[in-house]
Design a protein around this motif. Structure first.
Motif, PDB file in Angstrom:
ATOM      1  N   ARG A  50       0.818  -1.224   0.000  1.00 21.49           N
ATOM      2  CA  ARG A  50       0.000   0.000   0.000  1.00 21.49           C
ATOM      3  C   ARG A  50       0.844   1.262   0.000  1.00 21.49           C
ATOM      4  O   ARG A  50       0.307   2.366   0.062  1.00 21.49           O
ATOM      5  N   GLY A  51       2.166   1.089  -0.027  1.00 27.33           N
ATOM      6  CA  GLY A  51       3.052   2.251  -0.006  1.00 27.33           C
ATOM      7  C   GLY A  51       3.116   2.917   1.347  1.00 27.33           C
ATOM      8  O   GLY A  51       3.429   4.109   1.454  1.00 27.33           O
ATOM      9  N   LYS A  52       2.845   2.130   2.397  1.00 19.50           N
ATOM     10  CA  LYS A  52       2.826   2.676   3.757  1.00 19.50           C
ATOM     11  C   LYS A  52       4.046   2.217   4.554  1.00 19.50           C
ATOM     12  O   LYS A  52       4.707   1.237   4.207  1.00 19.50           O
ATOM     13  N   HIS A 184      -2.484   8.830   9.071  1.00 19.18           N
ATOM     14  CA  HIS A 184      -1.886   7.922   8.095  1.00 19.18           C
ATOM     15  C   HIS A 184      -2.905   7.020   7.405  1.00 19.18           C
ATOM     16  O   HIS A 184      -2.573   6.362   6.419  1.00 19.18           O
ATOM     17  N   ILE A 204      -2.929  12.701   4.438  1.00 19.87           N
ATOM     18  CA  ILE A 204      -2.089  12.078   3.421  1.00 19.87           C
ATOM     19  C   ILE A 204      -2.953  11.662   2.238  1.00 19.87           C
ATOM     20  O   ILE A 204      -3.925  10.915   2.395  1.00 19.87           O
ATOM     21  N   GLN A 207      -4.693   8.205   1.349  1.00 18.82           N
ATOM     22  CA  GLN A 207      -4.579   7.336   2.521  1.00 18.82           C
ATOM     23  C   GLN A 207      -5.533   7.736   3.640  1.00 18.82           C
ATOM     24  O   GLN A 207      -6.177   6.886   4.250  1.00 18.82           O
ATOM     25  N   GLU A 249       1.957  13.732   0.578  1.00 16.39           N
ATOM     26  CA  GLU A 249       1.863  12.776  -0.516  1.00 16.39           C
ATOM     27  C   GLU A 249       1.943  11.324  -0.055  1.00 16.39           C
ATOM     28  O   GLU A 249       1.414  10.432  -0.713  1.00 16.39           O
ATOM     29  N   ASN A 250       2.625  11.090   1.064  1.00 18.70           N
ATOM     30  CA  ASN A 250       2.762   9.727   1.569  1.00 18.70           C
ATOM     31  C   ASN A 250       3.166   9.793   3.037  1.00 18.70           C
ATOM     32  O   ASN A 250       3.291  10.888   3.606  1.00 18.70           O
ATOM     33  N   ASP A 251       3.384   8.628   3.656  1.00 21.72           N
ATOM     34  CA  ASP A 251       3.725   8.582   5.083  1.00 21.72           C
ATOM     35  C   ASP A 251       4.962   9.416   5.390  1.00 21.72           C
ATOM     36  O   ASP A 251       4.976  10.213   6.335  1.00 21.72           O
ATOM     37  N   ASP A 253       6.335  11.835   3.744  1.00 23.36           N
ATOM     38  CA  ASP A 253       6.101  13.262   3.538  1.00 23.36           C
ATOM     39  C   ASP A 253       5.287  13.841   4.692  1.00 23.36           C
ATOM     40  O   ASP A 253       5.546  14.964   5.156  1.00 23.36           O
TER      41      ASP A 253
END
Length: 537
Positions: A50-52, A184, A204, A207, A249-251, A253
């Protein structure tokens, strides 16, 4: 100078036996910690897909590289409720005090790798304790949230005390303590109020899911059909609802943004940091492993422990000749002067009087107090009662409860009966309380409890004209003793939040220096309070 002279023989067979027993207790503690880590990291493939980032790794990324981190309440909930094997220890929350952008902070992360980060009853109690620590020590709060909300199997136990966590968030903001939340993932229902009540929210993209009612409940309640993104996605909260101040954009970031927000709080500049010059103890801290007897009934000299904790092993004892069983005195730890109270036996009337006076002297000159627990409790017997043990013991508890200086407790050995209260146990609200993995805390020893219940039962049966059955009495005595012994153990007590965590005894001095620095910062920091805290209008 009053340098303590150690008489410990590190080459003796007794030392080796003690060290083995202590190491076994430490290994048991570490095994629980590892089990939680292993279970968390089982979810890594799912998080990676999941890109986490896993919750433990989020905290590592948030902290300043190489800086200290003191975990808090890591054993809460151990083998309680539906935690069958101890792998859920921590109550679904990873927490501690660490440094972010050079600022000492209270950090809390939902452990979403286990049961979706749902909040257990002990997880709620842990959160309340964390909020108390943040308020007392004036620590900014950073929360990395991703939770399915309350564990519905225990909704009744979570619901009402959960409301207090929200009230505390409002009060922290009003007190002038900033709260930063990175969302998150899921934050539903009551879980949505946690970021909503924070002063800064970072969402995020793709997410964050933050809403009072998720799609299934919305459809069931109103018939409306909407996706999670439409209901409470990151863009909704950052661009339309205004719940989030920042869009990441993501965790990684989101964590970077939290660090940036923290750096601009004007917090670090408000605290003057004085470099402390101090000498290390004259005896190695590793000695404590072989110092504590494997047999808890065997006495030992707590001054041997003090000699390995305080600067230069310099300890100015107070009223040494008046009562040898209770030890009071002054020392420095990390350059900071403190009063130390500990036990070499039960608390006598003389010991109670001496300690109450000592506490007042420390209170008069604003010296923090360190309690090192090692007591069977208050002494009992005809002589003790006639000497006023209740009266003097009560005055000691009054002195502990009303002392205005910060108090730190370390449960080293036993902490039994009202001796736990007199030594500033959890019920007396010390600023911090930690325990060694060998320690024992209970109303009394298991063997004593078993004998007491046997005697009481036997007397009751005789009063009724019954002849007591020795086998039944044996079963009652042994069962009671076994139950009390199990309930007095360090893991049992830490699971129930009777302390702020278990520590390796060799880490005690480092921990005390960290805690005393935390307290010193809080004492000199001036907060800017308001009536209602910061609100999004």
């Amino acid at each position: 100078m009053s340098i303590l002279n150690s008489e410990l023989d590190a080459t003796s067979s007794g030392f080796a036996t003690n060290r083995t027993a202590m190491q076994k207790a430490i290994d048991e503690m570490r095994a629980v910690q590892q089990k939680v880590l292993d279970k968390s990291f089982e979810a890594k493939p799912k998080f990676d897909k999941r890109g986490k980032i896993l919750p433990h790794e989020r905290i590592k990324l948030l902290l300043d590289a190489g800086s200290p981190f003191v975990e808090l309440c890591g054993f809460v909930g151990f083998q309680m409720f539906d935690d069958k094997d101890g792998s859920d220890a921590g109550g679904g929350v990873i927490s501690g005090i660490g440094f972010v952008q050079g600022v000492r902070c209270l950090i809390s992360a939902a452990n979403s790798a286990i049961k979706g980060g749902t909040m257990s009853p002990m997880g709620v109690q842990k959160t309340l304790r964390l909020q108390e620590i943040a308020l007392e020590n004036k620590l900014p709060v950073i929360t990395l949230t991703e939770s399915g909300g309350a564990n519905l199997n225990y909704a009744a136990e979570v619901f009402i005390p959960g409301g207090k966590t929200f009230a505390n968030q409002a009060r922290l903001s009003a007190a002038g303590i900033p709260q930063i939340s990175v969302v998150h993932g899921n934050a539903t229902a009551g879980g949505a109020y946690q970021p909503g009540l924070s002063d800064y929210v970072i969402a995020i993209r793709k997410q964050t899911e933050m809403f009072l009612a998720g799609p299934p409940l919305l459809r069931a309640a109103t018939g409306e059909i909407a996706s999670s993104e439409e209901l409470g996605g990151a863009e909704i909260h950052a661009q339309i609802a205004g719940t989030a101040e920042y869009l990441a954009e993501n965790d990684a970031d989101g964590i970077r943004m939290a660090r940036d927000v923290l750096a601009m709080l004007n917090w670090k500049e408000q605290t003057s940091v004085n470099a402390e010059n101090y000498l290390e103890p004259r005896y190695p801290i590793d000695d404590v492993l072989g110092l504590i007897p494997a047999d808890p009934k065997q006495p030992f000299d707590m001054k041997e422990v003090i000699a390995r904790l305080v600067d230069d092993s310099d300890f100015l004892e107070f009223k040494q000749e008046f009562d040898a069983l209770t030890v009071c005195g002054w020392a420095k730890i990390g350059g900071k002067t403190i009063g130390i109270i500990t036990n070499n036996g039960p608390i006598t009337p003389q010991g109670a009087v001496k300690t109450a006076q000592f506490i007042q002297l420390c209170d008069q000159t604003q010296r923090p107090l360190l309690f090192l627990h090692n007591t069977t409790g208050f002494i009992v017997g005809t002589d003790a009662e006639q000497s006023g043990i209740i009266k003097h013991g009560s005055k000691l508890i009054q002195a502990v409860a009303n002392a205005r200086v910060p108090r730190i407790s370390i449960v080293v050995g036993g902490s039994y009966g009202a001796g736990n209260y007199a030594m500033s146990g959890r019920g007396l609200s010390p600023r911090f309380i930690f325990a060694w993995p060998n320690s024992r805390t209970a109303v009394m020893g298991g063997a004593q409890a078993g004998k007491v219940l046997r005697i009481v039962t036997e007397e009751k049966q005789r009063q009724k004209g019954m002849e007591p059955d020795p086998q039944v009495l044996d079963f009652l005595e042994q069962g009671t003793a076994a139950k009390l012994e199990q309930q007095s153990g360090a893991l049992f007590n830490s699971a129930r939040l009777h302390d702020d965590g278990l520590i390796d005894p060799r880490d005690t001095r480092r921990l005390l220096i960290f805690l005393l620095q935390t307290i010193a910062e809080a004492e000199q920091r001036q907060l800017t309070a308001s009536s209602f805290g910061v609100a999004r209008l």
